[in-house]
Design an enzyme around this catalytic site. Structure first.
Site, mmCIF file in Angstrom:
data_model
loop_
_atom_site.group_PDB
_atom_site.id
_atom_site.type_symbol
_atom_site.label_atom_id
_atom_site.label_comp_id
_atom_site.label_asym_id
_atom_site.label_seq_id
_atom_site.Cartn_x
_atom_site.Cartn_y
_atom_site.Cartn_z
ATOM 1 C CG HIS A 60 -41.866 -70.018 -6.595
ATOM 2 N ND1 HIS A 60 -41.611 -69.350 -7.771
ATOM 3 C CD2 HIS A 60 -40.672 -70.105 -5.951
ATOM 4 C CE1 HIS A 60 -40.326 -69.051 -7.849
ATOM 5 N NE2 HIS A 60 -39.731 -69.500 -6.747
ATOM 6 C CG ASP A 305 -36.717 -70.794 -4.074
ATOM 7 O OD1 ASP A 305 -37.708 -70.491 -4.759
ATOM 8 O OD2 ASP A 305 -35.665 -71.242 -4.566
#
Length: 441
Positions: A60, A305
């Site tokens: 992200h 992640d």
């Protein structure tokens, strides 16, 4: 032939001491013993491992729209310091990456930064709302050439919509990366559902919420003969479902995060929201099953992640705190701790699950040095990581390149340090410090 860099004395993932010469074109010119190159900059890698550049399918970067937590620039700097030469930026930015224009913006920002390759992940549905398909074909036809689509952070819960998405991406060999979370089973959930969640008074997040979606989606992928990738697997039951699906020849791949390989729900006892994550930290038995699944090939790859958050959204009451942890700069030491030091993987295996397999899943044409087994080959793009497995340190997130400091490993003692990184033959990390980015032509 002009040799720009000569890496001497390092050990390849196969355990062989090998010198590596990198030419002015940014490719691996020679592999061998006692190589000599006139006027080359020499890097002494004695006692260190030389790995292929790491590839993260699940990052992200927050930009556009949430650059108070991270930007493409700071996120790729963190990735480079962690040994990654390619990252895949998830679609939950603001605006959502559900159009050709947004994915092209992210792709362009990555090239301008020059620390790693940045491959945008397109949203499956418009606005991640789960109601209608996004512009999948337009994102594939864009400059970014998107082939990976995910509503990560949200589950594509509608089976009809998921079927249509799986059918649609077949035409260009794309794939869907599913965030497996049945929303009706996790409404208001705060942590893993267990005796501990009852003790702490936090709403439970049952394992079946993940497992039921995985079971449905592997069957859908089988039915339409398409590719499905399962994001951040977290339960023992999920591992068994994926193992069964592979035994049936279903085209499924899966990832596990470093934090799910190391941390358990017991950390939640502190009520420190740094341990709040989606999916939640699970039991010891789940951690054991995840490690075994990664070791035996049921789980294909490690995805960080990496989820940066500002202090305002993370350092607050548990129930309202954002979910997610940073992870790019600690991924390799955590994998060493959880998998190598425990004897479950050797360095060849690490290269497979952190380099070769994610490159294979995404069909990276330029990751030519990544053979099926994770080795290095002459003539390939010089994306390389020099790693010192003996270096001991205490994790201090304020020293990280990431703009956010929500690392769950703060104060933890780990071993391992990325000392040098070569991205397209250009040294972007030297002596564990960032140097200068690669300038794309």
């Amino acid at each position: 032939m002009t040799i720009s860099y000569l890496i001497t004395g390092g050990t390849t993932p196969d355990g062989i001491a090998t010198d590596i010469a990198i030419d002015a074109n940014g490719t691996i010119a020679h592999l061998g013993n006692s190589l000599a190159a006139e006027a080359a900059q020499t890097i002494d890698a004695t006692g260190k491992i030389v790995l292929p550049g790491l590839v993260d399918l699940h990052t992200h970067l927050r930009e556009p729209g949430n650059d108070d937590a991270e930007t493409v620039e700071t996120g790729t700097q963190a990735a480079a310091k962690g040994g990654f030469t390619a990252v895949h930026a998830m679609a939950n930015s603001n605006p959502v990456a559900d159009t050709a224009g947004v994915v092209e913006q992210v792709y362009r920002l990555g090239r301008q930064s020059g620390w790693t390759d940045v491959h945008p992940v397109g949203a499956v549905t418009v606005g991640l709302a789960g109601e209608r398909l996004a512009e999948l074909s337009a994102m594939y036809d864009s400059t970014a050439q998107v082939t990976m689509f995910s509503d990560d952070g949200m589950c594509v819960w509608d089976p009809v919509l998921m079927r249509r998405a799986l059918e649609y991406v077949k035409s260009f060999d794309g794939f869907i990366a599913q965030h497996a979370q049945e929303p009706r089973l996790t409404e208001g959930a705060q942590m893993n559902e267990s005796a501990l969640s009852s003790e702490l008074g936090l709403a439970g997040w049952p394992a079946v919420a993940e497992e039921s979606i995985i079971a449905r989606d592997v069957l859908l992928a089988q039915h339409v003969d398409s590719r499905i990738h399962i994001c951040h697997v977290s339960t023992a039951g999920s591992v068994e479902l994926i193992r069964w699906a592979k035994s049936q020849g279903i085209n499924v791949t899966a990832e596990v995060t470093p934090h799910h390989l190391l941390l358990t729900e017991d950390y939640v006892k502190t009520y420190d929201p740094v341990y709040k994550v989606n999916p939640p930290l699970r039991k010891d038995s789940d951690v054991h099953a995840l490690r075994e699944g990664l070791a035996d090939g049921t789980i294909d790859t490690v995805g960080t992640d990496h989820a940066p958050h500002t202090q305002e959204t993370k350092q607050c009451e548990w129930v309202v705190a954002a979910m997610g942890m940073t992870g790019l700069e600690t991924a390799l030491p955590v994998i060493q701790h959880a998998m190598v030091d425990t004897g479950l993987l050797d360095w060849h295996g690490v290269a497979r699950v952190m380099s070769a397999n994610p490159a294979r899943i995404y069909r990276h044409a330029e990751q030519g040095q990544l053979t099926k087994s994770g080795g290095l080959v002459e003539g390939a793009v010089a994306n390389l990581v020099v790693y010192d497995p003996h270096h001991k340190f205490t994790v201090n997130p304020t020293d990280h390149a990431s703009k956010s400091t929500n690392s769950p490993y703060r104060g933890m003692e780990l071993s391992g340090q990325v000392t040098d990184v070569f991205y397209r033959g250009h040294q972007v990390v030297a002596d564990a410090n960032l140097t200068t980015p690669y300038r794309h032509s």
